[in-house]
Every structure is written in C-alpha cells, then in structure tokens.
Design an enzyme around this catalytic site. Structure first.
Site, PDB file in Angstrom:
ATOM      1  CG  ASP A   1     -53.754  -3.876  63.473  1.00 45.03           C
ATOM      2  OD1 ASP A   1     -54.097  -4.725  64.312  1.00 45.03           O
ATOM      3  OD2 ASP A   1     -54.167  -3.862  62.295  1.00 45.03           O
TER       4      ASP A   1
ATOM      5  CE  LYS B   1     -54.347  -8.643  61.495  1.00 55.60           C
ATOM      6  NZ  LYS B   1     -55.728  -8.794  61.966  1.00 55.60           N
TER       7      LYS B   1
ATOM      8  N   GLY C   1     -58.519  -1.898  56.827  1.00 58.79           N
ATOM      9  CA  GLY C   1     -57.659  -1.041  56.020  1.00 58.79           C
ATOM     10  C   GLY C   1     -58.388   0.038  55.254  1.00 58.79           C
TER      11      GLY C   1
ATOM     12  N   GLY D   1     -62.113  -1.176  59.976  1.00 52.27           N
ATOM     13  CA  GLY D   1     -62.570   0.138  59.541  1.00 52.27           C
ATOM     14  C   GLY D   1     -62.787   1.146  60.651  1.00 52.27           C
TER      15      GLY D   1
ATOM     16  N   GLY E   1     -57.083  -1.025  63.643  1.00 52.77           N
ATOM     17  CA  GLY E   1     -55.970  -1.412  62.800  1.00 52.77           C
ATOM     18  C   GLY E   1     -55.227  -0.195  62.300  1.00 52.77           C
ATOM     19  CB  SER E   2     -55.062   1.140  58.892  1.00 56.87           C
ATOM     20  OG  SER E   2     -55.162  -0.194  58.443  1.00 56.87           O
TER      21      SER E   2
END
Lengths: 294, 210
Positions: free
Chosen positions: A21, A78, A150, A213, A234-235
């Site tokens: 991301d 997205k 997240g 996650g 992602g994060s």
C-alpha cells in the site's frame, strides 16, 4: 475464457511477491526499490481509515495516475464494494488491477460488481471458500484473504487462509457423489462446475494472496507457509520507523519463507514496528472490516 | 545420472514451468529432473536454468540482495548450460534495456536491447494463436499470452542472435543465441494443457536431440 487467462495471468506473475500500500509517488518509489512486485495506490492506508470513522471512497484518480507514472511495476487501486462506476473510472484510467475492497465503505450492501463485464482484472477478499468462489464466479481473477486490515494483527488472515484450505481438503474427502457436490455448491451459492474444478485441482482456480494485518517478515512467511501465494502489506510498512528496511525484509521473507536462517537474518533490528490494535480488542465494537462483504 | 533443469524461484510464475516440464518428463520418459532455484547450492546441481515471468525489478533486486547475482551471472555465461527466459526472464537475460532500467541489473547475456512494457500496461495485454511451425513441427496454433510484455527492440549482434518469432507488426518476441540460449517475451508456461513449447525446449536445448 481467454480473457480470464490474461487477467489471472498477471496475478500469476505477481506470485511469490509483495504488494505494498502506498499513498504517494515517494512511497511507491520506496516500495519498488524494496522489490515490491506491485503497489496499491490509495489516499489513506487502512490504519488511518480505521481511525477516521469517515466514508472511505476510491482515491483521487489524479493521485493514482501520479503513482502510475512514478514506477514501472503494476499499480492497483481500490473501489468500494458494488461501486461499478468507480470501477468504470479506474478501468478508463488503465490501472493494472482493481481491488473491490471491504476496506472502503461499501456502496451496495447486496451486490458486488459484475467483474466479468470488465477488461481490467479484479482482486477480491474472502474469509472462506464460498465467498472466494462467489467472487470468482462474478469474475474476480485473484483472491486475497480479508484478514483485518489496518490492525497489524495477523490472526484473521491466518484464520481465513486456514479456513479456505481446510474447506477444500474437507470437501475433497467428504463429497463423494455428483449430487453431494451439487448440494454443497447450492449451499455455497456457486456453480457446481466451479466447485468441481476446485475439488479436482485441490486449489482455487485463481491466485490466492494473503492480506490484512501483515506487519512483519515473520507474518509474511507464516502466511506463505500456510499456503498463500504472495502477500499484500498495507499499513505495516509505512507505519514503522524504518519503512525501507522493513519493506526489503518482508520481500526477502516472502521469497525465502521456508528458510529459518534467512528469516532470522531479515527479522533482526527492524526498529519500531507498527503498534497496531489487536483484533480481540475491537471484537466488541462493530468496526471489523472483515465482516463487510458476503 | 540425468540432467537437472532449474527454475529460478525468487519471484514470479515458476510453478507453472515446473508443471509443464514434469508433464513432458512423464509423457516422454526423459531422463531429467526439475528443481526450484533460490540458493547457490540449488543452482550448483543444474544443467539448465529457466528464468520465469514475474516482475523483473523484484527478481533483480532480490538476486542482488541475497547474493545470487554473481552465481547466476557465472551460470548463464557457461556455454554448457541451457538457458531460457520468459518475459521478465528475457529482460533479465538481456545485455541492455532501453527504458525503465534504473532498478534492473541484467545478466548481460543475450546480445539484444529490450524494451520493457513495450505494448503498454495490463490493459494492452493480449492472447493470440501463433504459428510456431517453422521451429516446432506442426505447432501452428500455440495459445500465446503476452502480459505487460517486453520486446526485443534491437539485436546488437546479428551474427549470434537470431530472431525466432516476429509479430505481424515487425516486433521481435522470441530469439535464440548460439545453441543454448532461448528468450521469449511471451509466456508458454501459461498455455493450458499445452506443453509443446516446453517439450521443444527440452529436446532442442537441454537434451540437444534436434
């Protein structure tokens, strides 16, 4: 059929790789230099969306376009579940893959996008076999676990890949006759031929990545050892104190997921990782993203 | 002992190559084995190496970072080894890139200049039946998949490098160099239940029967 080959073929090329991301061209360049096989362009990473409580939509196409111009690897973006116009817009932009994502606020609580109608390939999240096959039936050319985006908590992604693999193994053993397969397909709301194909091959007919996650090299290797074919992060990366180093470490861990000595090496001295939020602590509230979609 | 074909498994679609090779071996009883290659030790035992499709930047960066690059360099430049690169593999084998070259350190083997993403993005990816019967007997209709494919823009050494297949628009999408090196910008490993291309590679380049 040949069109699905082109769509799922790109996902096959991404296997064994890490999709990161990113929220701007600078992060995209860091990701590409770290060895990412693709990037997911979005305005806010899931950890920040989760905090905001606001409606989360498709990112500004201008921002996605800037990211597409800044790297040579594929760029994904997205759209909201069921928002087929956001998908039309991203297809016109020529992004390489669309993620119809539960991380954004759904636009339609009943219908997913008819992905067969698009030339651009789609990836969708799934928690179990039925969900994965319904998305594939709608035209998804790639599946990912939903995990719990997240959070930095890998347990939901583990649950989802284990569930999908487990169901395939179980049905292979227990469904003996065509009638039994037909009944199960009906229960899962998928075509019988699709379920038969999965049982024959012992796997989904499209590539299946881990997502939701993943925060450490060990998380990535865990999901690869459990049978995922690649990893979305992602994060985790850009919420850590040393994104470049962590990004490289996760890429190497995904390649050498079965080599404990290599994993030891890349897991060491990574600085502060994403603090995160445990899935247990949010179970009480209604903020679990994995519950979105059906 | 039979020869061993390795498939570079740093990133990309390496399992598809293995499936095709194993099918060829079973059907034709070739005295061959197949292995994935992630480490110098695994490369050591190989007589041939396939570099699969994937992301050439990822593959190149991982090879450099994990110390595989010098081993790969030595291996592919050994004329006794059979070498085949598909898509990202073509990029990785080439001597020169004409664009998007900052992050790829190629193996400097195939004397060509390659253009990455030559047709454009995924939106321009395509599948096409190609007539390969000029080199694979009776193979007039091979389902040929081009995904964000590169092309050979210039052949730098026309003595050594021969174009193998050229699209109607003149773009070179397959070439050979000497008797041991093959490169394709498309993905024979994505052809479903069709291993003719892999069988030809085994016979011509690995077993040198043709």
């Amino acid at each position: 059929m040949s069109e699905l080959k082109i769509k799922s073929g790109l996902a096959q090329m991404l296997k064994g790789g890490v999709i990161m991301d990113v929220v701007n061209p600078e992060q995209a360049i860091i990701a590409e230099k770290a060895g990412a096989c693709a990037v997911m362009a979005l305005e806010r990473i899931p950890a920040d969306m989760r905090k905001s409580g606001q409606v989360c939509r498709m990112s500004d196409p201008k921002m996605i376009k800037d990211i597409m111009a800044s790297v040579s690897i594929p760029v994904m973006a997205k759209v909201r579940i069921g928002h087929f116009v956001e998908a039309q817009i991203l297809q016109a932009l020529e992004v390489d893959y669309i993620d119809e994502s539960e991380v954004l606020t759904p636009a339609d609580w009943e219908h997913h996008i008819k992905k067969n109608e698009y030339n651009v390939p789609f990836v969708c999240g799934a928690k179990n076999l039925g969900e994965a096959l319904r998305r594939i039936d709608e035209g998804a050319a790639m599946i990912r676990t939903k995990g719990e985006a997240g959070t930095g908590d890998v347990s939901e992604a583990v649950k989802h890949i284990t569930k999908i693999k487990g169901e395939i193994a179980e049905y292979k053993k227990t469904l003996k006759t065509d009638e039994e397969i037909k009944a199960k397909a009906k229960e899962l709301r998928v075509p019988t031929e699709l379920l038969m194909q999965v049982l024959e091959q012992g796997k989904l007919p499209v590539v299946n990545f881990a997502a939701g996650g993943v925060a450490t090299p060990a998380d990535a290797a865990l999901l690869m050892q459990l049978g995922c074919e690649g990893v979305f992060v992602g994060s985790g990366i850009f919420k850590s104190s040393n994104p470049e180093k962590l990004a490289k470490a996760i890429v190497e861990a995904t390649t050498h997921y079965n080599d404990a000595a290599k994993l030891l090496q890349v897991s060491s001295d990574l600085g502060d990782l994403m603090g995160g939020i445990s899935v247990e602590s949010i179970k009480q509230s209604d903020k679990r993203l994995a519950e979105i979609g059906w | 002992m039979g020869k061993c074909v390795g498939i570079l498994a740093l990133q990309g679609a390496f399992i598809e190559h293995i499936q095709h090779l194993e099918k060829c071996i079973t059907e034709n009883k070739y005295d061959l084995s197949v292995t994935t290659v992630k480490t110098p030790e695994e490369l050591e035992i190989c007589d041939a190496l396939i570099i699969p499709g994937g992301e050439s930047t990822s593959m190149s960066l991982i090879a450099q970072r994990t110390g595989m690059y010098p081993h790969l360099l030595k291996f592919v430049h050994d004329p006794s080894k059979a070498i085949w690169g598909t898509c990202a593999g073509l990029i990785y084998l080439s001597k020169e890139l004409s664009n998007e070259k900052e992050l790829v350190k190629p193996l400097n083997l195939l004397k060509v200049k390659v253009k990455r993403n030559a047709f454009g993005r995924q939106a321009q990816s395509f599948i096409k039946d190609c007539d390969f019967s000029s080199f694979i007997p009776d193979c007039t209709d091979f389902p040929t998949v081009f995904i964000r494919a590169p092309v050979i823009e210039t052949i730098l050494d026309p003595q050594e490098v021969l174009p193998l297949y050229t699209l109607d628009n003149g773009l070179i999408v397959a070439a050979t160099q000497g008797k041991n090196i093959l490169a394709t910008s498309f993905h024979p490993e994505l052809a479903e239940n069709d291993s003719r291309f892999h069988d030809w590679f085994i016979k011509k380049f690995v077993l040198k029967q043709l």
